[in-house]
Design a protein around this motif. Structure first.
Motif, PDB file in Angstrom:
ATOM      1  N   SER A 189       1.017  -1.163  -0.075  1.00 42.19           N
ATOM      2  CA  SER A 189      -0.043   0.055  -0.020  1.00 42.19           C
ATOM      3  C   SER A 189       0.878   1.285   0.014  1.00 42.19           C
ATOM      4  O   SER A 189       1.962   1.069  -0.026  1.00 42.19           O
ATOM      5  N   ALA A 190       0.182   2.713  -0.262  1.00 38.11           N
ATOM      6  CA  ALA A 190       1.023   3.869  -0.075  1.00 38.11           C
ATOM      7  C   ALA A 190       1.530   4.015   1.201  1.00 38.11           C
ATOM      8  O   ALA A 190       2.633   4.225   1.263  1.00 38.11           O
ATOM      9  N   CYS A 191       0.937   3.332   2.556  1.00 40.55           N
ATOM     10  CA  CYS A 191       1.327   3.374   3.714  1.00 40.55           C
ATOM     11  C   CYS A 191       2.749   2.639   3.632  1.00 40.55           C
ATOM     12  O   CYS A 191       3.688   2.923   4.563  1.00 40.55           O
ATOM     13  N   ALA A 192       2.716   1.533   3.218  1.00 43.40           N
ATOM     14  CA  ALA A 192       4.273   0.675   3.213  1.00 43.40           C
ATOM     15  C   ALA A 192       5.027   1.399   2.404  1.00 43.40           C
ATOM     16  O   ALA A 192       6.129   1.194   2.795  1.00 43.40           O
ATOM     17  N   GLU A 193       4.730   2.034   1.249  1.00 40.70           N
ATOM     18  CA  GLU A 193       5.779   2.540   0.459  1.00 40.70           C
ATOM     19  C   GLU A 193       6.447   3.750   1.222  1.00 40.70           C
ATOM     20  O   GLU A 193       7.539   3.941   1.319  1.00 40.70           O
ATOM     21  N   ALA A 194       5.508   4.650   2.026  1.00 37.52           N
ATOM     22  CA  ALA A 194       6.212   5.652   2.537  1.00 37.52           C
ATOM     23  C   ALA A 194       6.976   5.037   3.866  1.00 37.52           C
ATOM     24  O   ALA A 194       7.995   5.782   4.092  1.00 37.52           O
ATOM     25  N   ALA A 195       6.554   4.007   4.411  1.00 36.20           N
ATOM     26  CA  ALA A 195       7.182   3.290   5.404  1.00 36.20           C
ATOM     27  C   ALA A 195       8.715   2.982   4.885  1.00 36.20           C
ATOM     28  O   ALA A 195       9.879   3.059   5.604  1.00 36.20           O
ATOM     29  N   TYR A 196       8.644   2.521   3.613  1.00 34.08           N
ATOM     30  CA  TYR A 196       9.942   1.897   3.129  1.00 34.08           C
ATOM     31  C   TYR A 196      11.002   3.032   2.642  1.00 34.08           C
ATOM     32  O   TYR A 196      12.134   3.180   3.242  1.00 34.08           O
ATOM     33  N   PHE A 197      10.376   4.118   1.896  1.00 36.76           N
ATOM     34  CA  PHE A 197      11.287   5.149   1.567  1.00 36.76           C
ATOM     35  C   PHE A 197      11.793   6.065   2.806  1.00 36.76           C
ATOM     36  O   PHE A 197      13.013   6.649   2.532  1.00 36.76           O
ATOM     37  N   GLN A 198      10.989   6.295   3.969  1.00 35.58           N
ATOM     38  CA  GLN A 198      11.633   6.864   5.016  1.00 35.58           C
ATOM     39  C   GLN A 198      12.771   6.455   5.417  1.00 35.58           C
ATOM     40  O   GLN A 198      13.578   7.298   6.251  1.00 35.58           O
TER      41      GLN A 198
END
Ligand code: ACM
Length: 382
Positions: free
Chosen positions: A282-291
């Motif tokens: 999800s978008a929340c996972a992608e944000a968790a990854y790139f941060q």
């Protein structure tokens, strides 16, 4: 060089159980994947990152308790939180101990903490394009339904303003418990049938979204005419409810798993090879990854993992994330992100229908029209 070569313990605070575990599990996995990648490529200038995980059970009090334990154990960097109620509970602890929270979830905006980096969408990066798209595509009569906590209340306040500014109307606004009973959902479905809106705007989160969308499907509402629009129903929730219940509904987010860029193909392949070929991202996972990668770049650049040095270095870091280029705005600690809108297809995949031509500056207080746009989706058309 960093100040020491000892392993660096970081906190990972996402629920594995409770109302919003369905999406928080994807965030935790994404953080762990990023940490593994960083360690495999030499860590933070030779310093290994060690994730210390807890399960705060989708409960703000438990989040606060786990955060306290972490900072008391000397952990100063925490990646975590989905619901705004849990971020608020954790931030008090983080601020008192001068730690730094990396928060990878869309939220209601109107917040700044010197101890938080926000990598999910602010309302100017998702609500505006969603309101425009829904009004233009489906009509101007809205029905709001949300989970009963701070994000849905605040997000609805913003959405109501946006819709009214565009000449639309909100017919009704209802809230259901975080863990609703069948009766709670049935009442909402009956109201929707009675008031017949053009669009339902849902801020229902977690497993309750599965229940709502499945009941909507069972009621036989025509999604081509009256879809549910959302900021929170992503790939994890669609996987939980099934493609049949999800098809035709609309979500706005900076990331969808269907993005075809080389960076996203690489991310999806790495995530799925680590967590399973069917794993939703999800978008929340992608944000968790790139941060986590943003953090690592800033730590390498500054040679430090102290809050002030990290924040100063973050202002200089730009990353090719799976969604596109991302960068933290030093004025408000939020992130430049690429607004998108997508519709779920028959296979349960988000088909992107609008996409910003470039990343949009975060404006968490909604005070300024973004450069080059008039808050209008027409400026963002593909
Ligand atoms: C949220 O509570 N920020 C989804």
């Amino acid at each position: 060089m960093l100040d020491t070569s000892d392993p660096l313990e970081v906190g990972v605070l996402f629920s594995q159980t409770g109302a919003t575990a369905v999406v928080e599990k994807t965030q935790r996995q994404a953080v762990l994947l990023a940490i593994e990648e960083i360690n495999q490529s030499g860590g933070l200038n030779g310093r290994e990152i060690v994730p210390i995980c807890a399960d705060p059970r989708s409960d703000p009090r438990q989040f606060r308790h786990e955060a306290k334990e972490m900072v008391q154990a000397g952990i100063k960097i925490i990646f975590g939180c989905y619901m705004s109620s849990t971020r608020r509970a954790v931030l008090q602890v983080i601020e008192q101990s001068d730690a730094l929270l990396f928060y990878p979830t869309l939220y209601e905006g109107f917040e700044f903490s010197p101890n938080c980096v926000y990598s999910g969408a602010a309302p100017n990066q998702n609500s505006i394009v969603l309101a425009d798209y829904l009004l233009e595509s489906y009509g101007d009569r809205f029905y709001f339904v949300g989970s009963n906590y701070v994000f849905p209340y605040e997000s609805n306040r913003i959405m109501r303003d946006l819709i009214q500014n565009l000449g639309g109307r909100v017919l009704d606004e209802r809230y259901i418990p975080l863990v609703p009973k069948a009766d709670d959902i049935d009442r909402i479905i009956a109201e929707i049938a009675t008031c017949a809106p053009a669009v339902v705007f849902s801020t229902v989160v977690g497993d309750a979204a599965r229940a709502l969308y499945q009941a909507y499907d069972m009621a036989g509402f025509d999604r081509a005419l009256m879809p549910i629009g959302s900021l929170t129903t992503g790939e994890a929730e669609i996987a939980a409810m099934g493609a049949e219940a999800g098809e035709g509904h609309i979500t706005s987010a900076p990331y969808f798993c269907s993005i075809t860029s080389p960076e996203n193909r690489r991310f999806v392949a790495a995530y799925r090879s680590r967590f399973g070929q069917e794993a939703p991202i999800s978008a929340c996972a992608e944000a968790a990854y790139f941060q986590v990668h943003l953090f690592a770049e800033a730590a390498r650049l500054s040679g430090s993992t102290a809050r002030a040095e990290l924040l100063e270095a973050l202002a200089k870091v730009e990353l090719a994330a799976p969604q596109g280029s991302v960068k933290v705005d030093s004025r408000n600690h939020h992130t430049f992100l690429t607004p998108r809108v997508a519709r779920v297809d028959a296979a349960g995949v988000f088909e992107i229908v609008y996409e910003s031509k470039r990343p949009l500056r975060p404006d968490p207080y909604m005070v300024e029209p973004s450069e080059g746009t008039s808050w209008s989706i027409s400026a963002l058309a593909l």
